[in-house]
Design a protein around this motif. Structure first.
Motif, PDB file in Angstrom:
ATOM      1  N   LEU A   1       0.849  -1.181   0.000  1.00  0.00           N
ATOM      2  CA  LEU A   1       0.000   0.000   0.000  1.00  0.00           C
ATOM      3  C   LEU A   1       0.890   1.237   0.000  1.00  0.00           C
ATOM      4  O   LEU A   1       1.496   1.590   1.012  1.00  0.00           O
TER       5      LEU A   1
ATOM      6  N   SER B   1       1.875   4.154   2.815  1.00  0.00           N
ATOM      7  CA  SER B   1       1.336   3.711   4.099  1.00  0.00           C
ATOM      8  C   SER B   1       2.440   3.522   5.124  1.00  0.00           C
ATOM      9  O   SER B   1       3.616   3.377   4.782  1.00  0.00           O
TER      10      SER B   1
ATOM     11  N   THR C   1      -2.992  -2.986  11.099  1.00  0.00           N
ATOM     12  CA  THR C   1      -3.526  -1.855  10.345  1.00  0.00           C
ATOM     13  C   THR C   1      -2.380  -1.063   9.742  1.00  0.00           C
ATOM     14  O   THR C   1      -1.322  -0.927  10.357  1.00  0.00           O
ATOM     15  N   LEU C   2      -2.591  -0.555   8.544  1.00  0.00           N
ATOM     16  CA  LEU C   2      -1.684   0.411   7.940  1.00  0.00           C
ATOM     17  C   LEU C   2      -2.395   1.749   7.853  1.00  0.00           C
ATOM     18  O   LEU C   2      -3.623   1.800   7.659  1.00  0.00           O
ATOM     19  N   PHE C   3      -1.641   2.841   7.963  1.00  0.00           N
ATOM     20  CA  PHE C   3      -2.224   4.181   7.959  1.00  0.00           C
ATOM     21  C   PHE C   3      -1.617   5.006   6.833  1.00  0.00           C
ATOM     22  O   PHE C   3      -0.410   4.956   6.580  1.00  0.00           O
ATOM     23  N   ARG C   4      -2.492   5.765   6.169  1.00  0.00           N
ATOM     24  CA  ARG C   4      -2.046   6.678   5.111  1.00  0.00           C
ATOM     25  C   ARG C   4      -2.483   8.082   5.459  1.00  0.00           C
ATOM     26  O   ARG C   4      -3.514   8.301   6.104  1.00  0.00           O
TER      27      ARG C   4
ATOM     28  N   TYR D   1      -6.242   1.073   6.892  1.00  0.00           N
ATOM     29  CA  TYR D   1      -6.431  -0.070   5.998  1.00  0.00           C
ATOM     30  C   TYR D   1      -6.168  -1.361   6.763  1.00  0.00           C
ATOM     31  O   TYR D   1      -5.167  -1.480   7.470  1.00  0.00           O
TER      32      TYR D   1
ATOM     33  N   GLU E   1      -8.331   9.597  -1.015  1.00  0.00           N
ATOM     34  CA  GLU E   1      -8.925   9.237   0.266  1.00  0.00           C
ATOM     35  C   GLU E   1     -10.112  10.158   0.549  1.00  0.00           C
ATOM     36  O   GLU E   1     -10.287  11.190  -0.111  1.00  0.00           O
TER      37      GLU E   1
END
Length: 417
Positions: free
Chosen positions: A109, A112, A157-160, A169, A302
């Motif tokens: 991702l 991320s 969890t991954l964060f963007r 995500y 997003e």
């Protein structure tokens, strides 16, 4: 057993065949690996390059690998933010013929960050609140779709970046289950797991000295519950309005839209006496502003980025003389004449992990800050030049701070939204 690659795209097996599947993942040579930050995992995970793709490769037993592959594809079909499943590789054997564990392959991702890399510098409490908001939204979206996560945590969890906030995500679907509808007990079980997991992860950070001294690890674990319940209540509650006050229903729908959700179906019933109306949002879909921006401009962003870009688009439209033109036509002109030239003005080598929508958002923030300081409107061109000259060099000098995820490079980025 021969090597087998089950993939979603006919092109992926050919690209994946170039990788050293006869070597345990932990021993893969550096020439195939991509040095990206990894979160904590119970399995061996590596980032690798397959053609032009950066992929995440995870070793696990065949049955859970195939199951997770199917669940991630289901989540993609439902429009849930999760990593893309690309393939499952089975039948691996070592150079001496010994069996090796199968692997699940997902697409990396872009942009991320795992939560631990964000805590390499001490994260401020305000930023952590935004993390909890993003995770609460993700959990609500999963539950609305009938997905019981079974292991909600920061590690999974991954964060963007998402225009002053975060987008969360799902990474690990191994423990999940998809149902037509979740019971209250299933949702509460997921929520209780999230509380325990998040508190434990933050206590671990506290023990290592990476947690801000004002942060209560247990309190933040409780916060996810409060934020989840508030959002769930707003999205699913039954409303009873006086008859004839139909604008109340429209107001409720707009409030849901402001939260980023669309009402795809609704149930409206009048009381037997005709003096009240009951309104129930039957199906609620996330991504209201994303879909609106995509329809108008073709830009896929997003949710918070979409909201911010739509606001700028509407402001720009109001300055145009051609008021008779269709919104889609004006939106196309805005992308061509404003959005793309502005983003392209920022040299690619200075952009870091930011995608075009995030770059544009940061430039709008900087223009706002400069305008507030000057007490008059600063044009976008001036803001771009100042941002390139004074903000990006400072961010490159302190990469750990910029990777933390939206710690503002100037006061304007911290204002309330």
């Amino acid at each position: 057993m021969a090597l087998q690659i089950s993939a979603t795209n006919p092109e992926h097996p050919a690209l994946l065949l170039e990788l050293p599947w006869d070597v345990p993942l932990e021993q893969w040579p550096g020439e195939h690996l991509v040095p990206l930050p990894r979160g904590i995992s119970r399995h061996v995970v590596r980032y690798a390059r397959a053609g032009d793709e950066v992929i995440a490769v995870k070793e696990l037993a065949e049955r859970p690998a195939v199951r997770e592959y199917g669940l991630l594809r289901d989540l993609d079909r439902l429009g849930i933010p999760a990593v893309d499943a690309l393939a499952v590789v089975t039948g691996r054997t070592g150079t001496a013929g010994e069996p090796l564990e199968p692997v699940l392959v997902t697409r990396h991702l872009g942009g991320s960050m795992p939560y631990r890399s964000m805590f390499e510098t001490t994260m401020r409490p305000a930023t952590m609140h935004r993390l909890m908001d993003a995770l609460a939204v993700l959990l609500v979206r999963l539950h609305l779709a009938g997905f019981a996560w079974g292991d909600c945590s920061l590690s999974n969890t991954l964060f963007r970046r998402d225009a002053g906030a975060f987008a969360a995500y799902l990474v690990d679907a191994e423990t999940g289950d998809l149902h037509p509808r979740l019971s209250d007990g299933q949702r509460e079980y997921d929520l209780d797991l999230a509380r325990v997991n998040i508190s434990g992860e933050l206590l671990d950070l506290e023990a290592s000295g990476a947690l801000h001294p004002s942060v209560d690890a247990v309190g933040f674990g409780m916060e996810i519950c409060a934020r989840y319940r508030g959002l769930w209540q707003e999205l699913t509650r039954v409303s009873v309005y006086p008859a004839g006050k139909y604008h109340y229903i429209e107001r409720r729908i707009r409030r849901l839209n402001d939260l980023g959700f669309d009402v795809a179906e609704m149930q409206i019933e009048s009381s037997s006496h005709g003096d009240t109306v009951t309104f129930v949002p039957k199906v609620v879909d996330a991504g209201h502003h994303q879909r609106q921006l995509l329809r108008l401009t073709g830009l896929d962003t997003e949710e918070n980025q979409a909201r911010r870009l739509l606001n700028d688009l509407e402001s720009w439209m109001a300055t145009q003389d051609d008021h008779a033109a269709r919104p889609e036509v004006l939106a196309h002109r805005w992308v061509r004449d404003v959005f793309r030239p502005t983003v392209r003005a920022v040299p690619p080598e200075l952009r870091g992990p930011m995608d075009p929508a995030e770059i544009y958002h940061q430039l709008l923030e900087h223009r706002w800050y400069l305008s507030e300081r000057a007490q008059h409107d600063i044009g976008l061109d001036t803001a771009v030049a100042d941002y390139i000259a004074n903000i990006l060099p400072r961010a490159r000098e302190t990469p750990a701070a910029s990777d933390e995820g939206l710690e503002p490079p100037y006061p304007g980025d911290a204002r309330a939204r």
